[in-house]
Design a protein around this motif. Structure first.
Motif, PDB file in Angstrom:
ATOM      1  N   ASP A  98      -6.014  -1.180  -4.663  1.00  0.00           N
ATOM      2  CA  ASP A  98      -5.436  -1.707  -3.420  1.00  0.00           C
ATOM      3  C   ASP A  98      -6.372  -2.744  -2.804  1.00  0.00           C
ATOM      4  OD1 ASP A  98      -4.025  -2.240  -1.153  1.00  0.00           O
ATOM      5  OD2 ASP A  98      -3.763  -0.136  -0.561  1.00  0.00           O
ATOM      6  N   GLU A  99      -6.047  -4.008  -2.970  1.00  0.00           N
ATOM      7  CA  GLU A  99      -6.830  -5.132  -2.451  1.00  0.00           C
ATOM      8  C   GLU A  99      -8.324  -4.913  -2.677  1.00  0.00           C
ATOM      9  OE1 GLU A  99      -5.291  -7.541   0.092  1.00  0.00           O
ATOM     10  OE2 GLU A  99      -3.415  -6.527   0.547  1.00  0.00           O
ATOM     11  N   SER A 102       0.836  -1.209   0.000  1.00  0.00           N
ATOM     12  CA  SER A 102       0.000   0.000   0.000  1.00  0.00           C
ATOM     13  C   SER A 102       0.862   1.247   0.000  1.00  0.00           C
ATOM     14  CB  SER A 102      -0.919   0.027   1.226  1.00  0.00           C
ATOM     15  OG  SER A 102      -1.853  -1.016   1.138  1.00  0.00           O
TER      16      SER A 102
END
Ligand code: ADP
Ligand code: MG
Length: 342
Positions: A165-166, A50
Protein backbone atom coordinates in the motif's frame (compact mmCIF):
# COMPACT_ATOMS: atom_id res chain seq x y z
CA UNK A 1 14.17 -19.65 -1.65
CA UNK A 2 10.91 -17.87 -2.31
CA UNK A 3 10.64 -19.63 -5.65
CA UNK A 4 9.31 -22.51 -3.62
CA UNK A 5 6.61 -20.32 -2.07
CA UNK A 6 3.11 -21.76 -2.28
CA UNK A 7 2.40 -20.66 -5.81
CA UNK A 8 -0.89 -19.14 -6.63
CA UNK A 9 -2.47 -19.96 -9.96
CA UNK A 10 -5.55 -17.77 -9.86
CA UNK A 11 -6.95 -15.16 -7.50
CA UNK A 12 -10.50 -14.17 -8.23
CA UNK A 13 -12.42 -11.20 -6.86
CA UNK A 14 -16.12 -11.20 -7.59
CA UNK A 15 -18.25 -8.16 -6.78
CA UNK A 16 -16.09 -7.28 -3.80
CA UNK A 17 -17.69 -4.38 -1.91
CA UNK A 18 -17.19 -2.56 1.35
CA UNK A 19 -19.41 0.09 2.93
CA UNK A 20 -18.58 2.37 5.83
CA UNK A 21 -22.00 3.52 7.00
CA UNK A 22 -23.32 5.58 4.13
CA UNK A 23 -19.99 5.60 2.26
CA UNK A 24 -19.45 2.86 -0.31
CA UNK A 25 -15.67 2.77 -0.31
CA UNK A 26 -15.46 -0.17 -2.70
CA UNK A 27 -18.25 -0.94 -5.10
CA UNK A 28 -18.29 -4.32 -6.85
CA UNK A 29 -14.65 -4.94 -7.71
CA UNK A 30 -14.33 -7.94 -10.02
CA UNK A 31 -10.88 -8.98 -11.14
CA UNK A 32 -9.07 -12.20 -12.03
CA UNK A 33 -5.35 -12.25 -11.27
CA UNK A 34 -3.00 -14.89 -12.64
CA UNK A 35 -0.11 -16.26 -10.58
CA UNK A 36 3.02 -14.15 -10.92
CA UNK A 37 1.19 -11.06 -12.13
CA UNK A 38 2.02 -7.60 -10.84
CA UNK A 39 -1.22 -5.64 -10.54
CA UNK A 40 -1.39 -1.94 -9.70
CA UNK A 41 -4.51 -0.48 -8.09
CA UNK A 42 -4.39 3.12 -9.19
CA UNK A 43 -6.55 6.16 -8.58
CA UNK A 44 -6.88 9.44 -6.72
CA UNK A 45 -6.92 9.66 -2.95
CA UNK A 46 -10.15 8.29 -1.48
CA UNK A 47 -11.07 6.11 -4.48
CA UNK A 48 -10.98 2.89 -2.42
CA UNK A 49 -7.52 1.45 -3.11
CA UNK A 50 -6.58 0.80 0.52
CA UNK A 51 -10.04 -0.54 1.23
CA UNK A 52 -9.60 -3.05 -1.60
CA UNK A 53 -6.18 -4.08 -0.30
CA UNK A 54 -7.38 -4.41 3.29
CA UNK A 55 -10.31 -6.54 2.14
CA UNK A 56 -7.84 -8.80 0.34
CA UNK A 57 -5.55 -9.00 3.36
CA UNK A 58 -8.44 -9.85 5.67
CA UNK A 59 -8.07 -6.68 7.73
CA UNK A 60 -11.57 -5.60 6.68
CA UNK A 61 -14.61 -7.83 6.17
CA UNK A 62 -16.49 -7.51 2.87
CA UNK A 63 -20.05 -6.26 2.79
CA UNK A 64 -20.67 -8.11 -0.50
CA UNK A 65 -18.89 -10.34 -2.96
CA UNK A 66 -16.26 -13.01 -2.54
CA UNK A 67 -12.57 -13.74 -3.02
CA UNK A 68 -11.23 -17.12 -4.05
CA UNK A 69 -7.66 -18.37 -4.25
CA UNK A 70 -7.32 -21.27 -6.67
CA UNK A 71 -11.01 -21.94 -6.29
CA UNK A 72 -11.04 -21.86 -2.48
CA UNK A 73 -12.83 -19.08 -0.68
CA UNK A 74 -10.51 -16.92 1.38
CA UNK A 75 -12.67 -13.92 2.28
CA UNK A 76 -14.20 -15.97 5.07
CA UNK A 77 -10.76 -16.70 6.55
CA UNK A 78 -9.01 -14.50 9.12
CA UNK A 79 -5.94 -12.51 8.00
CA UNK A 80 -3.41 -14.88 9.62
CA UNK A 81 -4.90 -17.87 7.83
CA UNK A 82 -4.57 -16.16 4.45
CA UNK A 83 -0.91 -15.45 5.21
CA UNK A 84 -0.42 -12.71 2.62
CA UNK A 85 2.66 -10.51 2.86
CA UNK A 86 1.92 -6.84 3.57
CA UNK A 87 4.10 -3.79 3.02
CA UNK A 88 2.74 -0.45 4.22
CA UNK A 89 3.64 3.17 3.57
CA UNK A 90 4.84 3.70 7.16
CA UNK A 91 6.98 0.49 7.24
CA UNK A 92 5.36 -0.71 10.51
CA UNK A 93 8.62 -2.22 11.86
CA UNK A 94 9.19 -3.12 15.50
CA UNK A 95 11.51 -0.35 16.72
CA UNK A 96 12.96 -2.39 19.60
CA UNK A 97 13.96 -5.35 17.42
CA UNK A 98 17.04 -5.56 15.21
CA UNK A 99 16.62 -5.80 11.45
CA UNK A 100 17.15 -9.57 11.46
CA UNK A 101 14.67 -10.04 14.31
CA UNK A 102 12.10 -7.95 12.51
CA UNK A 103 12.48 -10.18 9.47
CA UNK A 104 12.50 -13.35 11.59
CA UNK A 105 9.41 -12.39 13.57
CA UNK A 106 6.76 -13.94 11.34
CA UNK A 107 8.73 -17.17 10.96
CA UNK A 108 9.11 -17.47 14.73
CA UNK A 109 5.38 -16.98 15.17
CA UNK A 110 4.83 -19.84 12.75
CA UNK A 111 7.12 -22.12 14.71
CA UNK A 112 9.79 -22.45 12.04
CA UNK A 113 13.00 -24.03 13.39
CA UNK A 114 15.98 -21.91 14.44
CA UNK A 115 18.43 -22.89 11.72
CA UNK A 116 15.84 -22.56 8.99
CA UNK A 117 14.95 -19.10 10.31
CA UNK A 118 18.64 -18.13 10.20
CA UNK A 119 19.00 -19.26 6.58
CA UNK A 120 15.79 -17.71 5.36
CA UNK A 121 16.40 -14.38 7.08
CA UNK A 122 19.89 -14.21 5.65
CA UNK A 123 18.60 -14.97 2.19
CA UNK A 124 15.82 -12.38 2.41
CA UNK A 125 18.26 -9.72 3.63
CA UNK A 126 20.59 -10.58 0.75
CA UNK A 127 17.74 -10.13 -1.70
CA UNK A 128 17.12 -6.57 -0.48
CA UNK A 129 20.85 -5.83 -0.07
CA UNK A 130 20.77 -5.36 3.69
CA UNK A 131 22.98 -8.19 5.03
CA UNK A 132 25.42 -5.64 6.44
CA UNK A 133 22.70 -4.02 8.57
CA UNK A 134 21.26 -7.21 10.09
CA UNK A 135 22.16 -6.14 13.63
CA UNK A 136 21.02 -2.52 13.30
CA UNK A 137 17.75 -1.20 14.67
CA UNK A 138 15.11 0.49 12.50
CA UNK A 139 15.82 3.89 14.08
CA UNK A 140 19.37 3.75 12.70
CA UNK A 141 18.21 3.21 9.12
CA UNK A 142 17.13 5.57 6.36
CA UNK A 143 13.56 5.47 5.06
CA UNK A 144 14.61 3.46 2.03
CA UNK A 145 16.46 0.93 4.18
CA UNK A 146 13.48 0.59 6.51
CA UNK A 147 11.23 -0.08 3.54
CA UNK A 148 13.68 -2.78 2.39
CA UNK A 149 13.37 -4.40 5.82
CA UNK A 150 9.59 -4.32 5.48
CA UNK A 151 9.87 -5.97 2.06
CA UNK A 152 12.28 -8.62 3.39
CA UNK A 153 9.85 -9.32 6.23
CA UNK A 154 7.07 -9.90 3.71
CA UNK A 155 8.99 -12.11 1.25
CA UNK A 156 10.68 -14.24 3.94
CA UNK A 157 7.27 -15.80 4.65
CA UNK A 158 7.03 -17.05 1.05
CA UNK A 159 3.49 -15.77 0.84
CA UNK A 160 1.20 -16.67 -2.07
CA UNK A 161 0.43 -12.99 -2.49
CA UNK A 162 2.22 -9.73 -1.64
CA UNK A 163 0.12 -6.64 -0.94
CA UNK A 164 1.77 -3.22 -0.97
CA UNK A 165 0.00 0.00 0.00
CA UNK A 166 1.81 3.09 -1.33
CA UNK A 167 5.14 1.70 -0.10
CA UNK A 168 7.21 4.49 -1.63
CA UNK A 169 5.09 7.52 -0.68
CA UNK A 170 7.24 8.48 2.31
CA UNK A 171 10.50 8.50 0.37
CA UNK A 172 12.09 11.45 -1.38
CA UNK A 173 12.01 11.55 -5.19
CA UNK A 174 15.45 10.01 -5.81
CA UNK A 175 14.99 7.15 -3.34
CA UNK A 176 11.53 6.53 -4.69
CA UNK A 177 12.99 5.88 -8.14
CA UNK A 178 15.68 3.60 -6.72
CA UNK A 179 13.20 1.58 -4.67
CA UNK A 180 10.86 1.34 -7.64
CA UNK A 181 13.60 -0.37 -9.63
CA UNK A 182 14.36 -2.54 -6.62
CA UNK A 183 10.74 -3.70 -6.35
CA UNK A 184 10.68 -4.43 -10.08
CA UNK A 185 13.92 -6.44 -9.81
CA UNK A 186 12.58 -8.45 -6.86
CA UNK A 187 9.41 -9.22 -8.75
CA UNK A 188 11.40 -10.38 -11.77
CA UNK A 189 13.62 -12.57 -9.57
CA UNK A 190 10.95 -14.09 -7.36
CA UNK A 191 7.85 -13.91 -9.52
CA UNK A 192 5.64 -13.31 -6.50
CA UNK A 193 2.06 -12.36 -7.31
CA UNK A 194 1.83 -8.74 -6.22
CA UNK A 195 -0.94 -6.20 -5.75
CA UNK A 196 0.44 -2.71 -5.45
CA UNK A 197 -1.58 0.35 -4.47
CA UNK A 198 -0.49 3.78 -5.67
CA UNK A 199 -1.91 7.15 -6.69
CA UNK A 200 1.11 7.74 -8.95
CA UNK A 201 0.40 6.82 -12.57
CA UNK A 202 4.08 6.77 -13.49
CA UNK A 203 4.82 4.29 -10.71
CA UNK A 204 1.92 2.10 -11.78
CA UNK A 205 2.91 2.21 -15.47
CA UNK A 206 6.53 1.36 -14.77
CA UNK A 207 5.88 -1.52 -12.37
CA UNK A 208 2.69 -3.32 -13.24
CA UNK A 209 1.71 -5.94 -15.79
CA UNK A 210 -1.86 -4.66 -15.52
CA UNK A 211 -3.41 -1.56 -14.03
CA UNK A 212 -6.78 -1.24 -12.36
CA UNK A 213 -7.83 2.39 -12.40
CA UNK A 214 -10.49 3.31 -9.84
CA UNK A 215 -12.71 6.27 -9.04
CA UNK A 216 -15.24 6.54 -6.21
CA UNK A 217 -14.91 2.86 -5.35
CA UNK A 218 -15.58 1.73 -8.93
CA UNK A 219 -13.27 0.33 -11.57
CA UNK A 220 -12.90 2.70 -14.53
CA UNK A 221 -10.55 0.64 -16.67
CA UNK A 222 -8.42 -2.48 -16.41
CA UNK A 223 -5.58 -2.97 -18.86
CA UNK A 224 -1.89 -3.17 -19.63
CA UNK A 225 0.25 -0.05 -19.19
CA UNK A 226 0.23 0.40 -22.97
CA UNK A 227 -3.57 0.22 -23.10
CA UNK A 228 -4.12 2.74 -20.35
CA UNK A 229 -1.42 5.03 -21.65
CA UNK A 230 -2.60 5.08 -25.26
CA UNK A 231 -6.28 4.12 -25.14
CA UNK A 232 -8.01 5.46 -22.07
CA UNK A 233 -11.72 4.70 -22.31
CA UNK A 234 -13.12 7.77 -20.56
CA UNK A 235 -12.11 11.41 -20.08
CA UNK A 236 -11.47 10.65 -16.39
CA UNK A 237 -8.99 7.88 -17.22
CA UNK A 238 -7.39 10.03 -19.92
CA UNK A 239 -6.95 12.92 -17.52
CA UNK A 240 -5.46 10.65 -14.89
CA UNK A 241 -3.06 9.16 -17.44
CA UNK A 242 -1.68 12.55 -18.40
CA UNK A 243 -3.96 13.90 -21.13
CA UNK A 244 -4.05 17.26 -19.38
CA UNK A 245 -5.59 19.21 -22.23
CA UNK A 246 -9.36 19.04 -22.54
CA UNK A 247 -10.90 20.90 -25.39
CA UNK A 248 -14.67 20.99 -25.56
CA UNK A 249 -16.02 20.38 -29.05
CA UNK A 250 -18.34 23.32 -28.68
CA UNK A 251 -15.47 25.71 -28.17
CA UNK A 252 -15.10 28.48 -30.72
CA UNK A 253 -12.47 26.60 -32.68
CA UNK A 254 -12.63 23.12 -34.15
CA UNK A 255 -9.97 20.60 -34.93
CA UNK A 256 -9.08 19.33 -38.37
CA UNK A 257 -11.95 17.43 -39.84
CA UNK A 258 -10.02 14.21 -39.95
CA UNK A 259 -10.23 13.74 -36.22
CA UNK A 260 -13.50 15.34 -35.36
CA UNK A 261 -15.80 14.11 -38.06
CA UNK A 262 -14.31 10.83 -39.22
CA UNK A 263 -15.41 9.27 -35.96
CA UNK A 264 -19.10 8.75 -36.52
CA UNK A 265 -19.78 8.10 -32.84
CA UNK A 266 -18.79 11.63 -31.95
CA UNK A 267 -21.82 13.84 -31.86
CA UNK A 268 -22.87 16.96 -30.07
CA UNK A 269 -20.78 18.15 -27.18
CA UNK A 270 -17.71 15.98 -27.50
CA UNK A 271 -14.32 16.68 -26.03
CA UNK A 272 -10.86 16.24 -27.45
CA UNK A 273 -7.92 15.51 -25.20
CA UNK A 274 -4.18 15.42 -25.68
CA UNK A 275 -0.96 15.32 -23.70
CA UNK A 276 1.06 18.51 -23.20
CA UNK A 277 4.03 16.88 -24.94
CA UNK A 278 1.87 16.26 -28.04
CA UNK A 279 0.57 19.85 -28.27
CA UNK A 280 3.60 21.53 -29.76
CA UNK A 281 4.70 24.82 -31.14
CA UNK A 282 5.55 24.21 -34.79
CA UNK A 283 3.19 21.29 -35.44
CA UNK A 284 1.02 22.50 -38.33
CA UNK A 285 -1.90 20.09 -37.86
CA UNK A 286 -4.88 21.16 -35.76
CA UNK A 287 -3.09 24.39 -35.01
CA UNK A 288 -4.62 26.88 -32.60
CA UNK A 289 -3.54 30.43 -31.99
CA UNK A 290 -2.64 31.02 -28.37
CA UNK A 291 -0.97 33.48 -26.04
CA UNK A 292 1.86 32.19 -23.88
CA UNK A 293 1.27 32.79 -20.16
CA UNK A 294 3.81 30.66 -18.28
CA UNK A 295 7.11 29.16 -19.48
CA UNK A 296 8.85 26.39 -17.53
CA UNK A 297 12.32 25.08 -18.35
CA UNK A 298 12.29 21.27 -18.72
CA UNK A 299 15.75 20.42 -20.04
CA UNK A 300 15.34 19.58 -23.68
CA UNK A 301 12.16 21.59 -24.07
CA UNK A 302 9.97 24.22 -22.48
CA UNK A 303 6.60 23.48 -20.94
CA UNK A 304 4.08 26.22 -21.65
CA UNK A 305 0.82 27.27 -20.19
CA UNK A 306 -1.05 29.04 -22.95
CA UNK A 307 -4.51 30.52 -23.46
CA UNK A 308 -6.71 30.47 -26.54
CA UNK A 309 -8.65 33.51 -27.71
CA UNK A 310 -11.77 31.96 -26.27
CA UNK A 311 -10.08 31.78 -22.83
CA UNK A 312 -9.25 28.09 -22.62
CA UNK A 313 -6.01 27.25 -20.76
CA UNK A 314 -3.84 24.58 -22.39
CA UNK A 315 -0.48 22.95 -21.69
CA UNK A 316 1.93 22.66 -24.57
CA UNK A 317 5.63 22.28 -25.29
CA UNK A 318 8.11 24.29 -27.31
CA UNK A 319 11.62 23.38 -28.41
CA UNK A 320 12.61 27.03 -28.05
CA UNK A 321 12.37 29.50 -25.21
CA UNK A 322 9.33 31.77 -25.42
CA UNK A 323 8.23 34.62 -23.21
CA UNK A 324 4.90 35.34 -21.52
CA UNK A 325 2.78 37.42 -23.90
CA UNK A 326 4.17 35.80 -27.06
CA UNK A 327 1.54 34.80 -29.61
CA UNK A 328 2.20 31.41 -31.23
CA UNK A 329 0.41 28.49 -32.84
CA UNK A 330 0.33 25.12 -31.13
CA UNK A 331 -0.76 22.02 -32.99
CA UNK A 332 -1.33 18.32 -32.44
CA UNK A 333 -1.08 15.39 -34.85
CA UNK A 334 -4.52 13.77 -35.36
CA UNK A 335 -3.29 10.40 -34.11
CA UNK A 336 -2.30 12.03 -30.82
CA UNK A 337 -5.76 13.38 -30.18
CA UNK A 338 -8.38 11.45 -28.24
CA UNK A 339 -12.00 12.30 -28.94
CA UNK A 340 -14.83 11.35 -26.58
CA UNK A 341 -18.49 11.62 -27.44
CA UNK A 342 -20.90 13.14 -24.96
N1 ADP B 1 -12.63 3.18 8.53
C1 ADP B 1 -13.33 3.98 7.74
N2 ADP B 1 -14.48 4.57 8.16
C2 ADP B 1 -15.19 5.37 7.36
N3 ADP B 1 -14.87 5.66 6.09
C3 ADP B 1 -13.74 5.13 5.59
C4 ADP B 1 -12.91 4.26 6.39
N4 ADP B 1 -11.86 3.87 5.62
C5 ADP B 1 -12.02 4.47 4.42
N5 ADP B 1 -13.15 5.22 4.41
C6 ADP B 1 -13.66 5.99 3.24
O1 ADP B 1 -13.70 5.15 2.13
C7 ADP B 1 -13.25 5.80 0.95
C8 ADP B 1 -12.07 5.06 0.36
O2 ADP B 1 -10.98 5.15 1.24
P1 ADP B 1 -9.58 4.46 0.95
O3 ADP B 1 -9.81 3.05 0.57
O4 ADP B 1 -8.71 4.71 2.13
O5 ADP B 1 -9.06 5.27 -0.32
P2 ADP B 1 -7.60 5.35 -0.99
O6 ADP B 1 -6.72 4.32 -0.35
O7 ADP B 1 -7.85 5.14 -2.44
O8 ADP B 1 -7.11 6.75 -0.73
C9 ADP B 1 -12.97 7.22 1.36
O9 ADP B 1 -14.09 8.00 1.10
C10 ADP B 1 -12.71 7.11 2.85
O10 ADP B 1 -13.01 8.32 3.50
MG1 MG C 1 -4.91 4.58 0.72
Amino acid sequence: MPRSSPSLAKLELTGVSRDFGSVTALDGLSLTITGGEFIALLGPSGCGKSTALNCLAGLLPLTAGQITLDGKRVDTQPAEKRGFGMVFQNYALFPHLSVERNVAFGLKMRGVGKSEIRDRVQEALQLVHLEHLARSHPGQLSGGQQQRVAIARAIVLRPPLILMDEPLSNLDAKLRLEMRTEIKRLHQELGLTTIYVTHDQEEALSLADRLVLMKDGKVQQIGTPEELYAKPVTPFVADFMGFRNQIPGTDSFTFADATWTSDSTVTGASIAMCRPEDLRVGVPQNAIEVTVEVVEYHGRQFLLEVRTESGLALHAVSPEALAPGDKVKVGVAPDRLLVFGS
